[in-house]
Design a protein around this motif. Structure first.
Motif, short mmCIF file in Angstrom:
data_model
loop_
_atom_site.label_atom_id
_atom_site.label_comp_id
_atom_site.label_asym_id
_atom_site.label_seq_id
_atom_site.Cartn_x
_atom_site.Cartn_y
_atom_site.Cartn_z
N GLU A 10 8.39 7.36 2.70
CA GLU A 10 8.36 6.72 1.72
C GLU A 10 8.60 7.40 0.30
N GLY A 92 12.84 2.51 5.99
CA GLY A 92 11.78 2.60 6.14
C GLY A 92 11.33 1.91 7.66
N ILE A 128 10.56 1.34 2.22
CA ILE A 128 9.09 1.04 2.23
C ILE A 128 8.69 0.01 3.68
#
Length: 202
Positions: A10, A92, A128
């Motif tokens: 991330e 992510g 993320i």
């Protein structure tokens, strides 16, 4: 730390370096073949989608067309269904629980870019993680943004843009998506608004 490792941690990373472009192309070719399967090729669909998705439970089905960046960064539990035009930008991790249903045009975006134009123009982006709990129904054309956690037993209304975490056992709708009420045992006898079930096996 290379760019692939930065992506999975991330951290800001550049998406065209360290084999990431090649990974995406490999997945795009799999997605292309999956989306061109005949609708009666169910066994082949099941095999192919389990090759695309990183980790799957039993009884999963994703209607064509489906799109994702890497595929391997997605995990889904048992009894997962996604209707037409599901898009998952899995830069992510995307972790989806059991008994989850997506209506058409649901989009999950773990990917994002810096707000400041000079930072954005540097080529750095980020991913993320998004998590979705068990027994969740996400309405048509909903968008789930990076970093969002959706709890268990949640209903997300159609057209919602989910920018913040949603707790367990609620209905949440809107842009931005907000909790409008809890789901309680009193809801069990209804199948739509104030319409009660006329059967006993629900």
């Amino acid at each position: 730390m290379n760019q692939r490792e930065r992506m999975m941690e991330e951290l800001p990373y550049k998406a065209w370096l360290d084999g990431l472009s090649e990974d995406r192309m490999e997945n795009k070719l799999k997605i292309y073949d999956y989306n061109l399967l005949r609708p009666d090729q169910l066994e082949k669909m099941d095999k192919m989608i389990k090759d695309i998705i990183g980790r799957t439970g039993e009884n999963i089905f994703i209607e064509q067309p489906f799109h994702c960046d890497y595929g391997k960064n997605i995990e889904v539990g048992n009894n997962f269904f996604a209707n037409y035009n599901c898009t998952i930008l899995d830069v992510g991790k995307v972790i989806i629980g059991e008994n989850v249903q997506f209506a058409p045009n649901v989009s999950i975006y773990t990917a994002g870019h810096p707000i400041h134009p000079k930072s954005r123009n540097s080529g750095y982006e980020y991913g993320i993680k998004v998590t979705i709990g068990n027994n969740v129904w996400i309405g048509g054309s909903a968008v789930i943004n990076p970093g969002v956690n959706i709890g268990d037993n949640v209903v997300i209304g159609s057209g919602s843009v989910v920018t913040k975490d949603i707790p367990d056992n609620v209905i949440a709708v809107g842009n931005p998506c907000r909790v409008i009420r809890e789901i309680t045992d009193a809801d069990r006898k209804y199948y739509f608004k104030d319409r009660e079930f006329d059967v006993d096996d629900y």
